[in-house]
Each structure stands twice: as structure tokens, then as C-alpha cells.
Design a protein around this motif. Structure first.
Motif, PDB file in Angstrom:
ATOM      1  N   ALA A 119     -50.281   5.332  16.007  1.00 43.16           N
ATOM      2  CA  ALA A 119     -50.558   6.463  15.110  1.00 43.16           C
ATOM      3  C   ALA A 119     -49.722   7.631  15.599  1.00 43.16           C
ATOM      4  O   ALA A 119     -49.398   7.749  16.781  1.00 43.16           O
ATOM      5  N   MET A 120     -49.357   8.509  14.663  1.00 42.78           N
ATOM      6  CA  MET A 120     -48.595   9.700  15.061  1.00 42.78           C
ATOM      7  C   MET A 120     -48.816  10.774  14.009  1.00 42.78           C
ATOM      8  O   MET A 120     -48.965  10.481  12.821  1.00 42.78           O
ATOM      9  N   MET A 121     -48.837  12.034  14.459  1.00 42.58           N
ATOM     10  CA  MET A 121     -48.840  13.154  13.514  1.00 42.58           C
ATOM     11  C   MET A 121     -48.226  14.383  14.150  1.00 42.58           C
ATOM     12  O   MET A 121     -48.186  14.534  15.369  1.00 42.58           O
ATOM     13  N   ASP A 122     -47.737  15.255  13.274  1.00 41.06           N
ATOM     14  CA  ASP A 122     -47.214  16.560  13.663  1.00 41.06           C
ATOM     15  C   ASP A 122     -48.397  17.445  14.083  1.00 41.06           C
ATOM     16  O   ASP A 122     -49.406  17.498  13.387  1.00 41.06           O
ATOM     17  N   ILE A 123     -48.275  18.112  15.229  1.00 43.48           N
ATOM     18  CA  ILE A 123     -49.338  19.033  15.669  1.00 43.48           C
ATOM     19  C   ILE A 123     -48.989  20.424  15.146  1.00 43.48           C
ATOM     20  O   ILE A 123     -48.241  21.169  15.765  1.00 43.48           O
ATOM     21  N   SER A 124     -49.528  20.775  13.976  1.00 45.65           N
ATOM     22  CA  SER A 124     -49.170  22.052  13.363  1.00 45.65           C
ATOM     23  C   SER A 124     -50.318  23.048  13.352  1.00 45.65           C
ATOM     24  O   SER A 124     -50.088  24.253  13.322  1.00 45.65           O
ATOM     25  N   ASP A 125     -51.552  22.567  13.364  1.00 43.55           N
ATOM     26  CA  ASP A 125     -52.704  23.466  13.236  1.00 43.55           C
ATOM     27  C   ASP A 125     -53.522  23.551  14.519  1.00 43.55           C
ATOM     28  O   ASP A 125     -54.678  23.986  14.494  1.00 43.55           O
ATOM     29  N   GLY A 126     -52.944  23.143  15.631  1.00 43.96           N
ATOM     30  CA  GLY A 126     -53.662  23.147  16.904  1.00 43.96           C
ATOM     31  C   GLY A 126     -54.094  21.743  17.271  1.00 43.96           C
ATOM     32  O   GLY A 126     -54.522  20.964  16.419  1.00 43.96           O
ATOM     33  N   LEU A 127     -53.990  21.410  18.568  1.00 44.65           N
ATOM     34  CA  LEU A 127     -54.314  20.052  19.027  1.00 44.65           C
ATOM     35  C   LEU A 127     -55.739  19.638  18.658  1.00 44.65           C
ATOM     36  O   LEU A 127     -55.970  18.511  18.220  1.00 44.65           O
ATOM     37  N   ALA A 128     -56.714  20.553  18.830  1.00 46.19           N
ATOM     38  CA  ALA A 128     -58.108  20.163  18.584  1.00 46.19           C
ATOM     39  C   ALA A 128     -58.296  19.734  17.130  1.00 46.19           C
ATOM     40  O   ALA A 128     -58.902  18.683  16.852  1.00 46.19           O
ATOM     41  N   LEU A 129     -57.785  20.539  16.195  1.00 47.06           N
ATOM     42  CA  LEU A 129     -57.968  20.216  14.781  1.00 47.06           C
ATOM     43  C   LEU A 129     -57.153  18.985  14.386  1.00 47.06           C
ATOM     44  O   LEU A 129     -57.642  18.097  13.679  1.00 47.06           O
ATOM     45  N   ASP A 130     -55.925  18.889  14.865  1.00 46.09           N
ATOM     46  CA  ASP A 130     -55.099  17.754  14.474  1.00 46.09           C
ATOM     47  C   ASP A 130     -55.588  16.451  15.128  1.00 46.09           C
ATOM     48  O   ASP A 130     -55.565  15.393  14.491  1.00 46.09           O
ATOM     49  N   ALA A 131     -56.053  16.526  16.359  1.00 47.26           N
ATOM     50  CA  ALA A 131     -56.616  15.317  16.987  1.00 47.26           C
ATOM     51  C   ALA A 131     -57.885  14.883  16.255  1.00 47.26           C
ATOM     52  O   ALA A 131     -58.165  13.686  16.121  1.00 47.26           O
ATOM     53  N   THR A 132     -58.668  15.858  15.768  1.00 52.53           N
ATOM     54  CA  THR A 132     -59.849  15.530  14.959  1.00 52.53           C
ATOM     55  C   THR A 132     -59.438  14.777  13.698  1.00 52.53           C
ATOM     56  O   THR A 132     -60.067  13.774  13.315  1.00 52.53           O
ATOM     57  N   ARG A 133     -58.380  15.248  13.048  1.00 50.50           N
ATOM     58  CA  ARG A 133     -57.909  14.573  11.829  1.00 50.50           C
ATOM     59  C   ARG A 133     -57.456  13.148  12.122  1.00 50.50           C
ATOM     60  O   ARG A 133     -57.771  12.214  11.385  1.00 50.50           O
ATOM     61  N   LEU A 134     -56.710  12.973  13.210  1.00 49.09           N
ATOM     62  CA  LEU A 134     -56.239  11.633  13.556  1.00 49.09           C
ATOM     63  C   LEU A 134     -57.423  10.725  13.902  1.00 49.09           C
ATOM     64  O   LEU A 134     -57.483   9.569  13.464  1.00 49.09           O
ATOM     65  N   ALA A 135     -58.389  11.278  14.665  1.00 47.62           N
ATOM     66  CA  ALA A 135     -59.568  10.487  15.041  1.00 47.62           C
ATOM     67  C   ALA A 135     -60.363  10.084  13.800  1.00 47.62           C
ATOM     68  O   ALA A 135     -60.800   8.932  13.672  1.00 47.62           O
ATOM     69  N   ASP A 136     -60.551  11.034  12.875  1.00 47.30           N
ATOM     70  CA  ASP A 136     -61.302  10.721  11.656  1.00 47.30           C
ATOM     71  C   ASP A 136     -60.569   9.674  10.818  1.00 47.30           C
ATOM     72  O   ASP A 136     -61.189   8.758  10.271  1.00 47.30           O
ATOM     73  N   ALA A 137     -59.248   9.820  10.686  1.00 45.16           N
ATOM     74  CA  ALA A 137     -58.482   8.861   9.876  1.00 45.16           C
ATOM     75  C   ALA A 137     -58.546   7.465  10.486  1.00 45.16           C
ATOM     76  O   ALA A 137     -58.532   6.461   9.771  1.00 45.16           O
ATOM     77  N   SER A 138     -58.618   7.397  11.819  1.00 43.86           N
ATOM     78  CA  SER A 138     -58.612   6.099  12.503  1.00 43.86           C
ATOM     79  C   SER A 138     -60.006   5.563  12.782  1.00 43.86           C
ATOM     80  O   SER A 138     -60.149   4.427  13.242  1.00 43.86           O
ATOM     81  N   GLY A 139     -61.039   6.392  12.577  1.00 38.97           N
ATOM     82  CA  GLY A 139     -62.414   5.953  12.845  1.00 38.97           C
ATOM     83  C   GLY A 139     -62.698   5.786  14.324  1.00 38.97           C
ATOM     84  O   GLY A 139     -63.424   4.865  14.730  1.00 38.97           O
ATOM     85  N   VAL A 140     -62.131   6.661  15.149  1.00 38.83           N
ATOM     86  CA  VAL A 140     -62.285   6.566  16.602  1.00 38.83           C
ATOM     87  C   VAL A 140     -62.641   7.941  17.165  1.00 38.83           C
ATOM     88  O   VAL A 140     -62.674   8.933  16.438  1.00 38.83           O
ATOM     89  N   THR A 141     -62.912   7.990  18.446  1.00 37.38           N
ATOM     90  CA  THR A 141     -63.027   9.263  19.151  1.00 37.38           C
ATOM     91  C   THR A 141     -61.846   9.393  20.101  1.00 37.38           C
ATOM     92  O   THR A 141     -61.450   8.417  20.748  1.00 37.38           O
ATOM     93  N   ILE A 142     -61.265  10.579  20.122  1.00 36.61           N
ATOM     94  CA  ILE A 142     -60.171  10.837  21.053  1.00 36.61           C
ATOM     95  C   ILE A 142     -60.723  11.648  22.223  1.00 36.61           C
ATOM     96  O   ILE A 142     -61.274  12.740  22.031  1.00 36.61           O
ATOM     97  N   ALA A 143     -60.619  11.060  23.421  1.00 41.12           N
ATOM     98  CA  ALA A 143     -61.113  11.718  24.637  1.00 41.12           C
ATOM     99  C   ALA A 143     -59.933  12.365  25.341  1.00 41.12           C
ATOM    100  O   ALA A 143     -58.975  11.693  25.706  1.00 41.12           O
ATOM    101  N   ILE A 144     -60.016  13.693  25.490  1.00 37.59           N
ATOM    102  CA  ILE A 144     -58.908  14.466  26.050  1.00 37.59           C
ATOM    103  C   ILE A 144     -59.284  14.949  27.446  1.00 37.59           C
ATOM    104  O   ILE A 144     -60.419  15.385  27.673  1.00 37.59           O
ATOM    105  N   ASP A 145     -58.336  14.878  28.360  1.00 34.91           N
ATOM    106  CA  ASP A 145     -58.507  15.370  29.729  1.00 34.91           C
ATOM    107  C   ASP A 145     -57.842  16.745  29.814  1.00 34.91           C
ATOM    108  O   ASP A 145     -56.619  16.849  29.714  1.00 34.91           O
TER     109      ASP A 145
END
Lengths: 334, 334
Positions: free
Chosen positions: A238-264
């Protein structure tokens, strides 16, 4: 309309559409299309039978201030943000279409600088790309609407929905630099009433190097397109442009993929809150399967979907989610 | 941002980008793309390996007045003028990308009406076409930037430069109707200061049928796309969308082809001056070789290049050449 040779200070209101257009086309890279500018539409070759297409608009006020952005920077940014969206699908940009709506007081110097910035963005970020069409209109509000087209060259598109449990989460490019640059502008380049004041070369030269770099990233972002294309070739799920901030864009990617993204958060540099909440970096958020050759730096992992779309250091993220023009713009211009 | 179910009078300034987007996407035809709206970019199939691409913008003020254009009409027109440019190359429209920059006082009713108009333009003019991407921004000036993409389905593009001496010159569609509609608006639907007054259903119903039809063509043009595609299949040597008036557009086609276009004014209806100078009809100017099966009505012939690009009844045309936004807009809105 003037018949004299227009100079830099001639306004577009004194020129015909054809004269303005010549001031732009002369400065752009030559067409690479089957049919380039000058007909009703361009015709572009996409040998694998698929075309990637995206559009993004910059509006005077919510998206830029003329006191701060040079015409060159605006042209560069308008190109770069659209080229990044094409690359985020794993596609090679092949063409831009540029619709420019300008007040009739806009100078030819502005138009030329803008065209130079567009040309530089193509040359630096997407050397196969040229401006193959566009539109000129008069408007009270300077508005730049760009469409970018790309070719997948036989590869599968890399979507937001492909992240799988166990994948590594990587960021290619910088986080929080563009937001830091915006802070520099709103804290140091406004008058007592908060109106923007001109950003001179002297003022930029007087900034400390880290602020100067952040400012430059805000005004003319340099998305790492070549690395995004290498990530696609390397098996990114999966890949996306980070344009609106990592938190919001990672949320979008996680929702589209049906997963949770755990960030350190320790992977997010010295200002994790700004890295998570600050927009406009135009780096790439990428997930790689366990054995892939990765690019960028690892910031976390893909986990089974839990209560939250993203977790930072094991907890749901409660900070700023990202930028929304309809909530966050203060209606100022300058 | 409101959490309540938004109603028609809710403004976009009270909504999130996602809520506005749902108000649009729900009303559009379903995606037909390989990757539709929701990712960084759309991916579209163009089986013959070529894509046709064009962009055109409508700006509040120079291009429309909100007192006169309903949201539905604006959506229809924004779609139609771009679909016409794709068809003018002989291509079948397959996708629109729509960038909408709106003041935050814009109502959800406007957004929904606009989406309905876009959907109707696709359904009526280009049934294979859907809105596959877009962008929402806030702006002081309502601005609609549309990109249209098309597929040539194995045919050669029909360019402006292909007209040959001896070809017949044909027009598919109406001439001068949109300009007559604009005259009706500026003569009958302005107040004593020239500001536009609301065009009510009652006022439209009271117009004589010819004026009512012209008004409808100005506000929501119906370019004959199916006939343009048949003309391409039938061997048209050159074709273009007539958007800036027959005289100006025929001059462009003649210049691109290196020929003179000789027009017979008796073929231009009962107001040849309006047919030649009036813009925004979005019919098609087509040249056919002598033995082709033609469409539309013949208005003249292609001749060896003479002193003038176009001749009307054997003389150079000295009337109004066409519309130029940078010269002709009075800076009004309403």
C-alpha cells in the motif's frame, strides 16, 4: 490589449489569451504527447492501456499567500503536489494539464515565474512529464487547478487498501518540515494585525538553517518521487501521499485496508506531534511485506484491526488529526 | 463542523470535507474505473494505449452568474463543455475529474444540485463517463475546474490541422443560440444598474419559445456528442468544438490546417452575424472529404490559403471575432 512587445510589468488584463499563453508555453518543456497543446484536447500514449489521473487545486488564501510564495514557488508546488499523487499509485507522471484563473492585474512577470516553477518541478521530479494542456480564465481569486496523468508501465497500481497484517510501515521523505515552515511564516512574517508581510530574500537569508529549510519545504515541497516508484517496484503493498498529516493519512490507509497501524513515536524525529499532525510534507506512507527490500525509514507495523485505526506507542492518537480547509482557513489572503 | 444530519440549507463551512464529498458522490453515476474515487488518483482503462485529456474552468463572474444559473445548470454546463472537447478529437469520454472551489457559505443544496447536473450531463451526453476523481477547496470565488478524459477506441484523433482543399465545411449543432440566450439575460434580467436579477421559473415560462430555448442553451448547452463521434468514424479530416464563435474557431482551424475556409452566410440561419460572432454553442466544426458520408449542415468549403483565414460570401470577415475573457469581462458577478 497592447500591440507593443509586452514587458514584465504588463498585466494579463492588457494582453490577449494568445499572448498570455505564449508567455507560458515558451518556458515549458517541449510536448512529449501524440497531440500536445493547441487542439481541443491532448492525446497521450499509455502503452499498457491504463492511465492514472488526479487533480488538486491551489487557491489564493487557504493554500498560499502572495506575500510569501514567489511565482516560481507556486508553479513548483502546484506541479509537485499533483506529481506526488500520481507517484503514490506507483505510476510515472507523463503529463500535466494546468488551469490558471488569474485577476486581470496579474503581471506577465508572475505568469513567467509560475511557468518556470512548473517546468522546474517536471525537470526535477518527473523528467518524462510535460504540460500538455490547460486553460486560462480571469477570476477575482488566483486559482491554480492542475491535473496530473501517469503511466503504470505494466505494474499494478499501489492502492491504500493493500496493507496486510505483519507488513512494515515506512515513510519516504520528511515529516513535519512543511508544518514547521508554516509556523515560521505565521509567527515571524506577519504584522501586528496578523497580515502577511513580504518574505524577502534578505529575511530568508537571516533565518537559521533549519528554519530556512523548513520554509523552503512549505513553499516548494520536493516529494521523493523516484523513491516512491522504486517502492512500488519493490513490492509495496500500500502507498499514499502524506498531504494532510501522518496521523490523518495513516488513518485513511488503515481504514481502507481494514487494519490498525501501530506507530513508534521514537521513529518520528525530535517533534513527534508535529510529524503526526502537520500537513503538506508530500512524502509517502508505504507498507512493505516482511521480506521486501524496503525504502525510507520504518515507523511502525501493520496489526490486526483494533479499536483505533492508528496507535502511537500503543495508545489511540488524540492529537491534532490534520488539516481541513473548510474548518481551518481564517479567510485571510495577503 | 456539525454532527447532526445536514439539511439543504447547511453550508459547506459547517461540514467536513468528507461530509461534503458524500453529498456529491452519492448522486453521481457509479465508478467505471479500475480504481475510482477515494485513492490518491484514479486508474482508467484505455485499451488502445492512448488517452485524450482536456481541462476547462468555469469561474463565478466571467463565466456565470448565480442569479441566472441554477446549481443543476452549472453542473451540466461544466460537464458538457469538457465532454465536447473530448468528442471534438473523435474520442469517447470515459471520465471526469472535478475540482470545486467554493465559498464556505455555499449550501449543501447547491452542492447536491451541482452533482445532479454533472450526473445528468454524463447520462445524456456520454453514458460511458463517470466522475472518477476530484478535489474540494474553499475559495472566495466559486470555481469549477473540470478535466475530461476519453478513449479513441483505435481510431485516429481528428485534429484541427487535417482540413484539405476541396473538403466540405460542416457544422453539427446550433449556431448563435447560446449568444442569443446571453443577450436575453443581459437585456431582460438585470436591474437599473445592470446587476443580474434572479431568473425565476415564472420569468422563464413567460418568455417566447425561441428566447426560452436560447436561454436554456446558454445555461446548459447540449453539444451533439454522438454526432461528433459519428463524424469521426465517417472520415472527418478535421474537427473542433465551436466554443468562442464560428468566426474565431474557423480561423483557428484554417490556420492550423494552412487553408482558407469559405463560408456561405445563407447557410448560417436568420442571424449570420450572431452565428459567426456568438460563443458558447459547443457544436462542432467539421471538414469532410468530397465523397464522405457527412453529418450536420454544410456551411462552406475548404480552399487554398488566401489572404484571409476565413471568407464570408467571398470577403474577409470584419465583424466581431469572438470572446476573450481578459478583454470582455465587465468584472461583475451576481
Amino acid at each position: 490589449m497592447t500591440d507593443a512587445e509586452p514587458d514584465r510589468e504588463t498585466t494579463v488584463g492588457e494582453l490577449s489569451e494568445g499572448q498570455i499563453l505564449r508567455g507560458i508555453l515558451d518556458r515549458l518543456p517541449p510536448s512529449r504527447a501524440l497531440v500536445g497543446p493547441g487542439d481541443d484536447a491532448a492525446v497521450l500514449a499509455v502503452p499498457d492501456g491504463r492511465v492514472v489521473a488526479t487533480t488538486d487545486t491551489l487557491v489564493h488564501g487557504p493554500d498560499f499567500r502572495l506575500a510569501w510564495s514567489s511565482p516560481f514557488d507556486l508553479g513548483f508546488k502546484a506541479g509537485a503536489v499533483n506529481l506526488a499523487d500520481v507517484a503514490a499509485m506507483g505510476a510515472r507522471p507523463i503529463a500535466l494539464l494546468v488551469a490558471l484563473a488569474m485577476p486581470d492585474t496579474t503581471t506577465l512577470a508572475f505568469v513567467r515565474g509560475f511557468a518556470d516553477g512548473l517546468a522546474a518541478a517536471c525537470a526535477e521530479l518527473a523528467p518524462d512529464c510535460a504540460v500538455e494542456g490547460g486553460d486560462l480564465t480571469v477570476s477575482d481569486t488566483l486559482t491554480i487547478a492542475v491535473t496530473a496523468l501517469g503511466s503504470l508501465d505494466g505494474r499494478d497500481p499501489v492502492r491504500r487498501s493493500g496493507a496486510r497484517v505483519g507488513d512494515g510501515v515506512h515513510v519516504i521523505g520528511e515529516l513535519g518540515e512543511a508544518a514547521r515552515g508554516l509556523d515560521v511564516l505565521f509567527q515571524r512574517f506577519v504584522d501586528a494585525d496578523g497580515a502577511p508581510v513580504a518574505l524577502t530574500d534578505e529575511a530568508r537569508a537571516a533565518l537559521d538553517p533549519a528554519d530556512a529549510k523548513a520554509l523552503s519545504r512549505q513553499l516548494a515541497p520536493r516529494p521523493p518521487l523516484a523513491e516512491a516508484l522504486r517502492a512500488a517496484a519493490s513490492g509495496a503493498t500500500a502507498m499514499m501521499d502524506i498531504s494532510d498529516g501522518l496521523a490523518l493519512d495513516a488513518t485513511r490507509l488503515a481504514d481502507a485496508s481494514g487494519v490498525t497501524i501501530a506507530i513508534d513515536s521514537t521513529a518520528l524525529g525530535d517533534d513527534p506531534a508535529r510529524a503526526l499532525g502537520g500537513g503538506e510534507d508530500h512524502g509517502f506512507l508505504v507498507t512493505f511485506p516482511p521480506n521486501a527490500e524496503t525504502l525510507g525509514r520504518r515507523i511502525g507495523s501493520v496489526q490486526q484491526r483494533g479499536a483505533a485505526a492508528i496507535e502511537v506507542d500503543g495508545a489511540a492518537w488524540t492529537g491534532r488529526a490534520g488539516w481541513d480547509p473548510y474548518r481551518d482557513w481564517d479567510a485571510g489572503r495577503g
